[in-house]
Design a protein around this motif. Structure first.
Motif, PDB file in Angstrom:
ATOM      1  N   ILE A 114      -2.392 -15.232 -30.411  1.00  0.00           N
ATOM      2  CA  ILE A 114      -2.154 -16.335 -29.474  1.00  0.00           C
ATOM      3  C   ILE A 114      -0.869 -17.082 -29.845  1.00  0.00           C
ATOM      4  CG2 ILE A 114      -3.021 -18.596 -28.706  1.00  0.00           C
ATOM      5  CD1 ILE A 114      -5.879 -17.319 -28.970  1.00  0.00           C
ATOM      6  N   ILE A 115      -0.696 -17.361 -31.122  1.00  0.00           N
ATOM      7  CA  ILE A 115       0.497 -18.088 -31.563  1.00  0.00           C
ATOM      8  C   ILE A 115       1.755 -17.235 -31.398  1.00  0.00           C
ATOM      9  CG2 ILE A 115       1.640 -19.255 -33.484  1.00  0.00           C
ATOM     10  CD1 ILE A 115      -1.213 -19.872 -34.561  1.00  0.00           C
ATOM     11  N   ILE A 162       6.096 -24.376 -32.781  1.00  0.00           N
ATOM     12  CA  ILE A 162       6.343 -25.802 -32.517  1.00  0.00           C
ATOM     13  C   ILE A 162       7.827 -26.058 -32.254  1.00  0.00           C
ATOM     14  CG2 ILE A 162       6.347 -28.097 -33.579  1.00  0.00           C
ATOM     15  CD1 ILE A 162       3.715 -27.245 -35.004  1.00  0.00           C
ATOM     16  N   LYS A 163       8.680 -25.453 -33.063  1.00  0.00           N
ATOM     17  CA  LYS A 163      10.135 -25.641 -32.917  1.00  0.00           C
ATOM     18  C   LYS A 163      10.616 -25.170 -31.546  1.00  0.00           C
ATOM     19  CE  LYS A 163      14.415 -24.698 -35.494  1.00  0.00           C
ATOM     20  NZ  LYS A 163      15.329 -24.523 -34.429  1.00  0.00           N
ATOM     21  N   ILE A 164      10.166 -24.020 -31.113  1.00  0.00           N
ATOM     22  CA  ILE A 164      10.590 -23.474 -29.819  1.00  0.00           C
ATOM     23  C   ILE A 164      10.162 -24.392 -28.681  1.00  0.00           C
ATOM     24  CG2 ILE A 164      10.171 -21.625 -28.141  1.00  0.00           C
ATOM     25  CD1 ILE A 164      10.122 -19.701 -30.576  1.00  0.00           C
ATOM     26  N   ILE A 218       5.831  -7.504 -33.408  1.00  0.00           N
ATOM     27  CA  ILE A 218       4.822  -8.184 -34.212  1.00  0.00           C
ATOM     28  C   ILE A 218       3.606  -8.565 -33.371  1.00  0.00           C
ATOM     29  CG2 ILE A 218       5.662 -10.584 -34.047  1.00  0.00           C
ATOM     30  CD1 ILE A 218       4.369  -9.006 -37.256  1.00  0.00           C
ATOM     31  N   SER A 219       3.820  -8.984 -32.128  1.00  0.00           N
ATOM     32  CA  SER A 219       2.690  -9.331 -31.258  1.00  0.00           C
ATOM     33  C   SER A 219       1.842  -8.106 -30.948  1.00  0.00           C
ATOM     34  CB  SER A 219       3.184  -9.980 -29.962  1.00  0.00           C
ATOM     35  OG  SER A 219       3.791 -11.227 -30.238  1.00  0.00           O
ATOM     36  N   PHE A 226       3.166 -18.741 -38.494  1.00  0.00           N
ATOM     37  CA  PHE A 226       3.754 -18.697 -37.164  1.00  0.00           C
ATOM     38  C   PHE A 226       3.859 -20.087 -36.517  1.00  0.00           C
ATOM     39  CE2 PHE A 226       2.123 -14.332 -37.448  1.00  0.00           C
ATOM     40  CZ  PHE A 226       3.245 -13.627 -37.057  1.00  0.00           C
ATOM     41  N   ILE A 227       3.089 -21.035 -36.992  1.00  0.00           N
ATOM     42  CA  ILE A 227       2.999 -22.340 -36.333  1.00  0.00           C
ATOM     43  C   ILE A 227       4.327 -23.106 -36.318  1.00  0.00           C
ATOM     44  CG2 ILE A 227       1.869 -24.605 -36.419  1.00  0.00           C
ATOM     45  CD1 ILE A 227      -0.690 -23.081 -37.334  1.00  0.00           C
TER      46      ILE A 227
END
Length: 83
Positions: free
Chosen positions: A70-71, A23-25, A42-43, A18-19
């Motif tokens: 959290i991610i 980061i991209k967003i 998914i969350s 997910f990282i």
């Protein structure tokens, strides 16, 4: 052999997946290509896995899904914020 090592490795790999999206967003301040419904689902699923881990006191499940939630929630927030 302690089988929980498999849980820790699996949790690390799935959590790390997910990282890059997160980061991209936040770097680009854009989430136009991210599916809102997918990240809601998914969350929610990750949070339920976290609760399940708590009920079982299964530390690989708790750790991996707590961090993953959290991610993934940060991705969801970015999607809502940066439509």
């Amino acid at each position: 052999m302690d089988l929980s090592i498999i849980g820790y490795v699996a949790g690390t790999l799935t959590t790390a997946s997910f990282i890059p999206q997160s980061i991209k967003i936040w770097r680009e301040k854009s989430a136009k290509d991210v599916s809102l419904l997918m990240y809601i689902v998914i969350s929610t699923g990750i949070f339920l896995w976290f609760l399940y881990g708590l009920l079982l006191m299964d530390y690989p499940l708790i750790l991996a899904n707590g961090i993953s939630f959290i991610i993934s929630a940060s991705i969801l927030i970015g999607k809502i914020k940066y439509k």
